[in-house]
Enzyme design. Structure first.
Site, mmCIF file in Angstrom:
data_model
loop_
_atom_site.group_PDB
_atom_site.id
_atom_site.type_symbol
_atom_site.label_atom_id
_atom_site.label_comp_id
_atom_site.label_asym_id
_atom_site.label_seq_id
_atom_site.Cartn_x
_atom_site.Cartn_y
_atom_site.Cartn_z
ATOM 1 N N LYS A 1 5.395 -17.275 34.887
ATOM 2 C CA LYS A 1 4.829 -16.399 35.912
ATOM 3 C C LYS A 1 5.793 -16.154 37.085
ATOM 4 O O LYS A 1 5.952 -15.032 37.551
ATOM 5 C CB LYS A 1 3.547 -17.040 36.452
ATOM 6 C CG LYS A 1 2.758 -16.155 37.362
ATOM 7 C CD LYS A 1 1.899 -15.240 36.555
ATOM 8 C CE LYS A 1 1.025 -14.370 37.423
ATOM 9 N NZ LYS A 1 0.128 -13.567 36.595
ATOM 10 N N CYS B 1 11.877 -40.256 29.108
ATOM 11 C CA CYS B 1 10.754 -41.155 28.831
ATOM 12 C C CYS B 1 10.627 -41.406 27.321
ATOM 13 O O CYS B 1 11.487 -42.064 26.749
ATOM 14 C CB CYS B 1 9.488 -40.581 29.455
ATOM 15 S SG CYS B 1 8.233 -41.818 29.672
ATOM 16 N N TYR B 2 9.629 -40.835 26.667
ATOM 17 C CA TYR B 2 9.523 -41.069 25.223
ATOM 18 C C TYR B 2 10.804 -40.615 24.508
ATOM 19 O O TYR B 2 11.274 -41.270 23.571
ATOM 20 C CB TYR B 2 8.323 -40.310 24.632
ATOM 21 C CG TYR B 2 8.186 -40.516 23.132
ATOM 22 C CD1 TYR B 2 7.537 -41.625 22.618
ATOM 23 C CD2 TYR B 2 8.754 -39.608 22.230
ATOM 24 C CE1 TYR B 2 7.442 -41.839 21.250
ATOM 25 C CE2 TYR B 2 8.665 -39.812 20.863
ATOM 26 C CZ TYR B 2 8.002 -40.930 20.377
ATOM 27 O OH TYR B 2 7.920 -41.136 19.024
ATOM 28 N N GLY C 1 6.243 -38.056 25.840
ATOM 29 C CA GLY C 1 5.122 -37.869 24.921
ATOM 30 C C GLY C 1 4.257 -39.112 24.882
ATOM 31 O O GLY C 1 4.653 -40.167 25.373
ATOM 32 N N SER D 1 -3.846 -2.869 34.735
ATOM 33 C CA SER D 1 -4.972 -3.366 35.535
ATOM 34 C C SER D 1 -4.612 -3.439 37.012
ATOM 35 O O SER D 1 -5.475 -3.662 37.850
ATOM 36 C CB SER D 1 -5.360 -4.757 35.055
ATOM 37 O OG SER D 1 -4.353 -5.694 35.426
ATOM 38 N N GLY D 2 -3.322 -3.277 37.312
ATOM 39 C CA GLY D 2 -2.898 -3.445 38.697
ATOM 40 C C GLY D 2 -2.505 -4.887 38.990
ATOM 41 O O GLY D 2 -1.973 -5.186 40.044
ATOM 42 N N GLY D 3 -2.760 -5.807 38.054
ATOM 43 C CA GLY D 3 -2.340 -7.197 38.206
ATOM 44 C C GLY D 3 -0.838 -7.326 37.992
ATOM 45 O O GLY D 3 -0.182 -6.376 37.533
ATOM 46 N N VAL D 4 -0.301 -8.487 38.317
ATOM 47 C CA VAL D 4 1.154 -8.655 38.283
ATOM 48 C C VAL D 4 1.725 -8.401 36.877
ATOM 49 O O VAL D 4 2.655 -7.612 36.701
ATOM 50 C CB VAL D 4 1.555 -10.098 38.697
ATOM 51 C CG1 VAL D 4 3.061 -10.222 38.781
ATOM 52 C CG2 VAL D 4 0.911 -10.476 40.003
ATOM 53 N N ASP D 5 1.156 -9.049 35.884
ATOM 54 C CA ASP D 5 1.763 -8.980 34.550
ATOM 55 C C ASP D 5 1.731 -7.570 33.962
ATOM 56 O O ASP D 5 2.730 -7.074 33.466
ATOM 57 C CB ASP D 5 1.067 -9.960 33.595
ATOM 58 C CG ASP D 5 0.997 -11.355 34.176
ATOM 59 O OD1 ASP D 5 1.830 -11.649 35.055
ATOM 60 O OD2 ASP D 5 0.132 -12.139 33.769
ATOM 61 N N SER D 6 0.561 -6.930 34.026
ATOM 62 C CA SER D 6 0.493 -5.600 33.417
ATOM 63 C C SER D 6 1.326 -4.608 34.224
ATOM 64 O O SER D 6 1.902 -3.674 33.666
ATOM 65 C CB SER D 6 -0.952 -5.131 33.261
ATOM 66 O OG SER D 6 -1.502 -4.760 34.498
ATOM 67 N N HIS E 1 10.546 -39.190 35.028
ATOM 68 C CA HIS E 1 10.385 -37.745 34.797
ATOM 69 C C HIS E 1 11.118 -36.934 35.870
ATOM 70 O O HIS E 1 10.624 -36.809 36.989
ATOM 71 C CB HIS E 1 8.898 -37.384 34.797
ATOM 72 C CG HIS E 1 8.200 -37.866 33.569
ATOM 73 N ND1 HIS E 1 8.157 -37.139 32.397
ATOM 74 C CD2 HIS E 1 7.558 -39.030 33.313
ATOM 75 C CE1 HIS E 1 7.507 -37.816 31.475
ATOM 76 N NE2 HIS E 1 7.124 -38.976 31.996
ATOM 77 N N GLU F 1 11.447 -33.786 35.957
ATOM 78 C CA GLU F 1 10.894 -32.433 36.074
ATOM 79 C C GLU F 1 9.766 -32.307 37.093
ATOM 80 O O GLU F 1 9.438 -31.216 37.526
ATOM 81 C CB GLU F 1 10.416 -31.935 34.698
ATOM 82 C CG GLU F 1 9.203 -32.658 34.110
ATOM 83 C CD GLU F 1 9.536 -33.962 33.383
ATOM 84 O OE1 GLU F 1 10.603 -34.542 33.673
ATOM 85 O OE2 GLU F 1 8.730 -34.418 32.570
#
Ligand code: XMP
Length: 561
Positions: free
Chosen positions: A417, A130-131, A103, A271-276, A217, A219
């Site tokens: 995602k 770190c912090y 942070g 919508s045809g997108g990945v999420d929907s 870090h 990550e």
């Protein structure tokens, strides 16, 4: 005059760094006049005795979500929580350990955020990054001082205690990524240094009782062994079993959807997108025909997109889909509109109107399903405003009727995602859907510079179709973040056979990116570019010139409008 040629700042930009699915979800969310809900710990995805979680307490570092992602990649459920989250919110998750994040604060400043006392009293393992390490040092009686110089970038970590469980499988020395100003002057009692770098004698500290600190870090990708260190922490220090798999998620999630929905009815925008697509498939698996999807064709989709989406979801999966061809409505409202932000606003408003009308025809509906993802709902002390906040602050769309008191169903709100893609694969969705490149909610309208007309859209669709075909043939589709054509307003002279032509210039855009916040133009092979150019000019009437966009973001944006 030089100044006339400078780009003009756009104060009221509605541009959002997100995909169509988030945009669509957000339209609906605004329409419901609902504030974005926070994920609640008790809803966590793995239930009962099996439940285990690592809690990242968030002190505001930009890398925090990455920590959670890395832990989850080790198959352990992980949530990011504000650093002052009360124990009651954490307990239901059955935490096996804490990670205190990095942070921007300095622990010796008045009012600097510290870890709640339960972190140390619980007896659970703690890893400070770190912090977070400095917070541990201060809270357990050590001393932190401002460093004489800020240490930023690569450093070589030398392990002095290779018997430390965190270092299992690691070489004696490895590169790590540093980013800190303050440093530890004195370790708390009972702690010893376990590894060092040239500038940090206390690069890793530990007390032999499960409390550790990393000055670097783990990550970020610049710490190549970071994943292994976090993996070691969750398995060898916290004793996690690793039950966070997408197979488990699908089973648990289906059970929860059934329980939540009962015999109610659910609507969702497809919508045809990945999420929907993943949301719809998951819910359909759980409750079948109690789900109705509304698929709005706004006239701004790509060639064959409607047919392909309907084929997969309606014909193959047998979902209950209401397909609305609202092209005329959208295109009529876009007549004469050239301002990109105005285009976005009109498309958002019209979407809500169409959705609302169709939803009303269905009769009583209880739930609205949305493809909201974890990064969009996460409450973080560092929180830069989320995509939905940005869209919300700009789109003044009308609300859904008050009598439509819909509850939200958001089965993906705990997922990143990449996890959504894994769930999609788990559910048997094809690569085509699971790895679909992001496509903006306003669709081709913002790729058709100036006024959007049917004629221009057809030209753009033709060019885009060729480009996609060539990119897929070259097996580059999946590795590129986005690939598309822009129909510019530039017309130029050409010659075809014996004829002089006067046609449009199409710009091809292909970018590499991690998150759309920055992007680099892709160095596509020349022969591929040549094929794309040849085919577009030969196969798409109205186009006689193709240019390749070689600007990165910043200073450009990915889209042209
Ligand atoms: P820019 O052009 O801002 O785009 O670099 C970043 C990402 O966001 C997408 N984008 C949008 N997505 N509605 C959306 O749903 C929009 O209005 C919009 N504008 C840009 C763009 O495709 C890229 O992935």
């Amino acid at each position: 005059m030089v100044n006339d040629r400078q780009p003009t700042p756009q104060d009221e930009s509605l541009r959002v760094a997100t995909t169509d699915d988030i945009e669509v979800s957000t339209y609906l969310e605004i329409a419901k006049e609902m504030a974005g809900q926070q994920p609640s710990a008790t809803e966590a995805a793995v239930s009962g005795a099996e439940r285990e979680a690592i809690i990242v307490l968030d002190f505001g570092s930009q890398y925090n979500l990455l920590i959670a992602r890395r832990v989850r990649e080790s198959h352990v459920y992980c949530e990011l929580m504000p650093h002052d989250t009360p124990w009651e919110k954490i307990a239901p998750l059955n935490p096996r350990g804490f990670i205190l994040s990095g942070g921007p604060s300095s622990v010796y400043e008045a009012g600097a955020p510290l870890a709640p006392s339960y972190v140390y009293e619980s007896g659970l393992p703690v890893l400070g990054i770190c912090y977070g390490m400095q917070a541990i040092t201060k809270q357990l009686g050590g001393q932190v001082t401002p460093g004489t110089k800020r240490e930023y970038g690569h450093a070589v970590l030398h392990i002095s205690r290779s018997d430390t469980p965190l270092f299992e499988g690691l070489p004696e020395s490895t590169t790590v990524w540093m980013s800190h100003g303050d440093k530890i002057a004195e370790m708390p009692q009972g702690f010893s240094a376990l590894a060092y770098t040239e500038n940090s004698p206390y690069a890793v500290i530990g007390n032999g009782k499960g409390i550790y600190g990393f000055q670097f870090h783990p990550e970020v990708v610049h710490t190549p062994e970071g994943r292994t260190m976090l993996h070691n922490f969750v398995y060898h220090v916290c004793g996690c079993k690793g039950n966070w798999t997408m197979g488990n998620f699908v089973n648990m999630s289906m059970a929860r959807i059934k329980e939540q929905v009962g015999d109610g009815r659910v609507i969702s925008a497809l919508s045809g997108g990945v999420d929907s697509s993943v949301v719809a498939t998951l819910i359909h698996r759980a409750i079948g025909d109690q789900l109705t999807c509304i698929f709005v064709n706004n006239g701004l989709l790509r060639r064959e997109e409607v047919e392909r989406t309907l084929k997969v979801f309606k014909n193959n999966m047998g979902m209950n889909i209401i397909y609305i061809n609202a092209s005329d409505r959208f295109l009529d409202r876009l007549k004469g509109v050239t301002d990109p932000e105005q285009k976005r606003k009109i498309i958002g408003e019209e979407f809500i109107r169409v959705f609302e009308e169709e939803a009303n025809k269905i009769g009583k509906v209880d739930f609205l399903a949305q493809g909201t993802l974890y990064p969009d709902v996460i409450e973080s002390v560092s929180s830069v405003s989320t995509a939905s906040a940005k869209i919300k602050s700009h789109h003044n769309v009308g609300g859904l009727p008050a009598r439509m008191t819909l509850k939200l169903l958001e089965p993906l709100r705990f997922l990143f995602k990449d996890e959504v893609r894994l769930v999609g694969t788990q559910l048997g969705l094809t690569e085509d859907i699971v790895w679909r490149q992001p496509f903006p909610g306003p669709g081709l309208a913002i790729r058709c510079i100036g006024e959007v007309t049917r004629e221009k859209l057809e030209i753009l669709r033709g060019a885009d179709f060729v480009l996609m075909n060539e990119i897929k043939k070259a097996k580059l589709y999946r590795q590129l973040w986005q690939t598309f054509c822009v129909l510019t307003e530039a017309r130029s002279v050409g010659v075809m056979g014996d004829f002089r032509t006067y046609g449009y210039a199409v710009a091809v855009r292909a970018v590499n990116s991690e998150d759309a916040m920055t992007a680099d133009w892709a160095r596509l092979p020349y022969d591929l570019l040549a094929r794309i150019s040849n085919r577009i000019v030969n196969e798409v009437p109205g186009v006689n010139r193709v240019v390749y966009d070689i600007t990165s973001k910043p200073p450009s944006t990915i889209e042209w409008e």
